[in-house]
Motif scaffolding. Structure first.
Motif, PDB file in Angstrom:
ATOM      1  N   THR A  81     -14.621  26.777 -17.160  1.00 23.35           N
ATOM      2  CA  THR A  81     -15.842  26.565 -16.376  1.00 23.35           C
ATOM      3  C   THR A  81     -15.958  27.533 -15.209  1.00 23.35           C
ATOM      4  O   THR A  81     -16.972  27.539 -14.511  1.00 23.35           O
ATOM      5  CB  THR A  81     -15.900  25.127 -15.830  1.00 23.35           C
ATOM      6  N   TYR A  82     -14.930  28.339 -14.997  1.00 21.02           N
ATOM      7  CA  TYR A  82     -14.907  29.265 -13.865  1.00 21.02           C
ATOM      8  C   TYR A  82     -15.226  30.691 -14.294  1.00 21.02           C
ATOM      9  O   TYR A  82     -14.724  31.159 -15.328  1.00 21.02           O
ATOM     10  CB  TYR A  82     -13.533  29.276 -13.210  1.00 21.02           C
ATOM     11  N   ALA A  83     -16.015  31.381 -13.489  1.00 17.75           N
ATOM     12  CA  ALA A  83     -16.057  32.834 -13.563  1.00 17.75           C
ATOM     13  C   ALA A  83     -14.772  33.345 -12.923  1.00 17.75           C
ATOM     14  O   ALA A  83     -14.255  32.726 -11.983  1.00 17.75           O
ATOM     15  CB  ALA A  83     -17.262  33.384 -12.813  1.00 17.75           C
ATOM     16  N   MET A  84     -14.255  34.458 -13.438  1.00 17.06           N
ATOM     17  CA  MET A  84     -12.967  34.955 -12.970  1.00 17.06           C
ATOM     18  C   MET A  84     -13.091  36.403 -12.514  1.00 17.06           C
ATOM     19  O   MET A  84     -13.975  37.142 -12.965  1.00 17.06           O
ATOM     20  CB  MET A  84     -11.939  34.872 -14.098  1.00 17.06           C
ATOM     21  N   GLY A  85     -12.186  36.804 -11.659  1.00 11.83           N
ATOM     22  CA  GLY A  85     -12.243  38.185 -11.201  1.00 11.83           C
ATOM     23  C   GLY A  85     -10.904  38.698 -10.724  1.00 11.83           C
ATOM     24  O   GLY A  85      -9.964  37.925 -10.507  1.00 11.83           O
ATOM     25  N   TRP A  86     -10.845  40.008 -10.620  1.00 15.24           N
ATOM     26  CA  TRP A  86      -9.680  40.685 -10.051  1.00 15.24           C
ATOM     27  C   TRP A  86     -10.118  41.432  -8.790  1.00 15.24           C
ATOM     28  O   TRP A  86     -11.169  42.092  -8.781  1.00 15.24           O
ATOM     29  CB  TRP A  86      -9.089  41.685 -11.040  1.00 15.24           C
TER      30      TRP A  86
END
Length: 118
Positions: A30-35
């Motif tokens: 359910t989460y957008a993810m990023g670096w």
């Protein structure tokens, strides 16, 4: 959700690494993810992001064409494949989870150090 990033290390310029960000909990998808990354003496900067489904990905201009972000929701894991590494890619890399349901929830993982030697 708790995040743990790993896969950093020392690599020569032109080499490659794959970072992983493993999430605990049942709501990873359910989460957008990023670096993001933070080099010594510099502010944390955006590297790449991916939406909840993996269908959309975004990159900073400095890594476009060299880095590839992906995720496997079945494994609760996000990846960053880093190719053609440059000394300026040296930084601590952090993973981030974000979603907005009424309010925004942001979760940071601990960093993993990437060092690119020239």
């Amino acid at each position: 959700v708790q995040l743990q990033a790993f896969g950093g290390g020392l690599v020569q310029a032109g080499g490659f690494l794959r970072l992983s960000c493993a999430a605990s909990g049942r709501s990873f998808s359910t989460y957008a993810m990023g670096w993001f990354r933070q080099a010594p003496g510099k502010e944390r900067e955006f590297v790449s992001a991916i939406d909840w489904s993996g269908g959309s990905a975004y990159y900073a201009d400095s890594v476009k064409g060299r880095f590839t972000i992906s995720r496997d929701n079945a494994k609760n894991t996000m990846y960053l494949q880093m190719n053609s590494l440059k000394p300026e890619d040296t930084a601590v890399y952090y993973c981030k989870a974000e979603k907005t349901v009424v309010r925004t929830t942001i979760i940071w993982g601990q960093g993993t150090l990437v060092t690119v030697s020239s």
